[in-house]
Enzyme design. Structure first.
Site, short mmCIF file in Angstrom:
data_model
loop_
_atom_site.label_atom_id
_atom_site.label_comp_id
_atom_site.label_asym_id
_atom_site.label_seq_id
_atom_site.Cartn_x
_atom_site.Cartn_y
_atom_site.Cartn_z
N CYS A 1 -48.01 86.44 13.77
CA CYS A 1 -49.35 87.17 12.75
C CYS A 1 -48.39 86.25 11.44
O CYS A 1 -46.92 86.09 11.39
CB CYS A 1 -48.84 88.69 12.66
N ARG B 1 -58.21 84.41 18.40
CA ARG B 1 -57.88 84.76 16.65
C ARG B 1 -56.51 85.26 17.09
O ARG B 1 -55.67 84.46 16.05
CB ARG B 1 -59.07 86.26 16.93
P1 HMG Z 1 -57.59 88.33 -2.70
O1 HMG Z 1 -56.78 86.83 -2.74
O2 HMG Z 1 -56.88 89.84 -2.86
O3 HMG Z 1 -59.27 88.41 -2.57
O4 HMG Z 1 -57.42 89.08 -0.83
P2 HMG Z 1 -60.06 87.76 -3.61
O5 HMG Z 1 -61.55 88.93 -3.31
O6 HMG Z 1 -59.07 88.25 -5.31
O7 HMG Z 1 -60.38 86.86 -3.43
C1 HMG Z 1 -59.48 85.65 -3.77
C2 HMG Z 1 -60.38 84.47 -2.32
O8 HMG Z 1 -60.78 85.00 -1.67
C3 HMG Z 1 -61.76 84.79 -3.97
O9 HMG Z 1 -61.81 82.93 -3.51
C4 HMG Z 1 -62.47 84.99 -2.98
O10 HMG Z 1 -64.37 84.38 -2.71
C5 HMG Z 1 -62.60 84.58 -1.41
P3 HMG Z 1 -61.94 81.86 -4.80
O11 HMG Z 1 -62.58 82.84 -6.56
O12 HMG Z 1 -60.73 82.25 -5.56
O13 HMG Z 1 -62.12 80.59 -4.95
N1 HMG Z 1 -62.41 85.65 -0.17
C6 HMG Z 1 -62.89 85.37 1.27
N2 HMG Z 1 -63.44 84.13 1.31
C7 HMG Z 1 -63.91 84.55 2.49
N3 HMG Z 1 -63.99 84.92 3.56
C8 HMG Z 1 -63.61 86.63 2.12
C9 HMG Z 1 -62.84 86.50 1.78
N4 HMG Z 1 -62.28 87.72 0.83
C10 HMG Z 1 -61.70 87.22 -0.34
N5 HMG Z 1 -63.85 87.57 3.28
C11 HMG Z 1 -58.11 89.12 1.44
C12 HMG Z 1 -57.44 89.30 -0.25
C13 HMG Z 1 -58.33 90.44 2.56
C14 HMG Z 1 -59.87 88.40 1.59
C15 HMG Z 1 -56.73 88.45 2.01
O14 HMG Z 1 -55.96 89.03 2.02
C16 HMG Z 1 -57.56 88.45 3.37
O15 HMG Z 1 -58.50 87.21 3.91
N6 HMG Z 1 -56.24 88.69 4.11
C17 HMG Z 1 -56.18 88.91 5.26
C18 HMG Z 1 -55.13 88.07 6.15
C19 HMG Z 1 -55.30 87.98 7.60
O16 HMG Z 1 -55.94 87.62 8.40
N7 HMG Z 1 -54.01 88.00 8.59
C20 HMG Z 1 -54.08 88.33 9.73
C21 HMG Z 1 -54.77 88.88 10.62
S1 HMG Z 1 -54.28 90.33 10.73
C22 HMG Z 1 -53.30 90.91 12.26
O17 HMG Z 1 -52.60 89.26 12.70
C23 HMG Z 1 -52.43 92.32 12.65
C24 HMG Z 1 -53.63 92.17 13.91
O18 HMG Z 1 -52.95 91.46 15.19
C25 HMG Z 1 -52.86 93.57 14.96
C26 HMG Z 1 -51.81 93.47 14.78
O19 HMG Z 1 -51.07 92.76 15.38
O20 HMG Z 1 -51.01 94.32 14.36
C27 HMG Z 1 -54.93 92.39 14.09
MG MG Z 2 -51.85 90.88 16.12
#
Ligand code: HMG
Ligand code: MG
Length: 353
Positions: free
Chosen positions: A294, A14
């Site tokens: 990230c 991931r």
């Molecule tokens: P948003 O654009 O505000 O969401 O994103 P929305 O509700 O307005 O939806 C926009 C579009 O996305 C819509 O589709 C939704 O249906 C779709 P459209 O109508 O435009 O076709 N959608 C989804 N589709 C599939 N699965 C879903 C989903 N949600 C909405 N779950 C949101 C808000 C939270 C979804 C977005 O910001 C997001 O996905 N963020 C994730 C970012 C991410 O994955 N970052 C990396 C992981 S975190 C990390 O790496 C840190 C970690 O390792 C710890 C560390 O190191 O500190 C964990």
């Molecule tokens: Mg991380």
């Protein structure tokens, strides 16, 4: 023996892959997970149910969840598989698969637990404590700084916590066909990440440890089973890691509920791991070959390499149950597969590369 056990959470499939620009074939991701499963790693973070337009690389996580549920993946210890869920939409997508396809995993876990309990009753000493319950883990993720929350989740911290309250409540209610038929629930746990706990790519290194502890307390009250503290940028230092862990303890968060997730951008991850161990933490995240970064943390490199983590822990007399040579082989293979340099110094040394 199990007093010295350290639980390593392999996040390569991931965190390690999410940032890759070129689409990695599903078959490669599954091969990576199946190979890691054979090394003794007890938890593998395997995918992410996030919006594909935000993180396209994780788009086939549904197929991965289905695969790990339906196939008997050979492994020396029963494995927990973790998946990120950012909102109720991601949770619903994961839940649909869990409800349909979890039967085999549920049965395998029940069998593995019975075997572990029998072995413990016979006095066989396994590295892993017999109390360990393998599970599907659903991971929510908030941030300790507002700018990172906006970039990563498109909302402020308070809004994200309100959303995660619903996600965690709904996650705890997932039941499967198997549960309906036999009453055996799906073993499910919720991991709650807090990112940028030791530095933020937009706000710098001074993150208030009390704020982190408050968010952790909120997550525990929502029903999270574990808090994973993320040094997203790798800016963390030993003194600040110590302060952070003291704040967590002062807030009443138990060490057994805390995992540490260090990126190694500044090469401090193992120093900070030593601080964590001294404080009593026994769960650490790492990524094979040091893969990762990230997408919303510019310049941050991968997680500390699993090879380095295993070598370090074993050198201290801790027990990980992980086969270092096997992990080193996988690190060399997967970095070659995606065209990156192998970032594990230990992996390269072990292989004589
Ligand atoms: P948003 O654009 O505000 O969401 O994103 P929305 O509700 O307005 O939806 C926009 C579009 O996305 C819509 O589709 C939704 O249906 C779709 P459209 O109508 O435009 O076709 N959608 C989804 N589709 C599939 N699965 C879903 C989903 N949600 C909405 N779950 C949101 C808000 C939270 C979804 C977005 O910001 C997001 O996905 N963020 C994730 C970012 C991410 O994955 N970052 C990396 C992981 S975190 C990390 O790496 C840190 C970690 O390792 C710890 C560390 O190191 O500190 C964990
Ligand atoms: Mg991380």
């Amino acid at each position: 023996k199990s007093d010295n056990y350290v639980h390593i959470v392999e996040v390569g499939p991931r965190d390690g892959l999410q940032n890759e620009k070129r689409a990695i074939p599903l078959a490669t991701k599954i091969e990576l997970i199946e190979r890691l499963a054979k090394t003794g790693l007890p938890t593998i973070e395997a995918g992410s149910f996030v919006a594909p337009k935000w993180v396209p690389q994780m788009n086939n996580s549904a197929e991965i969840l289905q695969h790990v549920l339906q196939h008997k993946i050979s492994s020396p210890v029963p494995i927990s598989y973790a998946f990120l869920v950012p909102n109720t939409k991601g949770l619903a997508n994961a839940a649909a698969i869990l409800q349909q396809h979890a039967d085999r995993y549920v049965a395998d876990v029940a069998e593995a637990r019975a075997a572990a309990e029998a072995a413990a009753a016979d006095g066989d000493s396994a590295a892993q404590p017999s109390s360990f319950v393998p599970a599907i883990e659903l991971a929510v993720f908030a941030a300790a700084t507002e700018s990172f929350s906006q970039k990563n989740l498109n909302c402020d911290i308070a809004t994200s916590l309100d959303r995660f309250r619903d996600v965690i409540r709904e996650a705890k209610q997932i039941t499967s066909k198997a549960a309906a038929a036999s009453g055996t629930p799906i073993p499910l746990r919720v991991r709650a990440y807090i990112s940028t706990v030791l530095g933020c790519p937009f706000e710098g290194p001074d993150v208030d440890p009390k704020r982190v502890a408050e968010i952790a307390t909120d997550f525990m009250e929502m029903g999270a089973d574990e808090i994973a503290l993320g040094d997203t940028t790798g800016m963390g230092t030993a003194p600040r890691t110590k302060d952070l862990l003291r704040s967590m303890t002062a807030a009443g968060i138990r060490n057994e509920d805390v995992a540490l997730h260090f990126h190694d951008t500044y090469g401090q991850a193992l120093v900070n791991t030593a601080v964590g161990l001294e404080h009593g933490i026994r769960t650490f995240d790492s990524s094979v070959g040091g893969l990762g970064g990230c997408p919303y943390s510019p310049g941050a490199t991968g997680n500390v390499a699993t090879e380095n983590m295993v070598y370090f822990l074993e050198s201290l007399g801790m027990d990980t149950g992980v086969d270092l040579d096997a992990v080193a082989d996988i690190g060399a293979w997967i970095t070659g597969e995606i065209g990156k340099a192998n970032d594990s110094s230990v992996g390269k040394a072990v292989l004589g590369a």
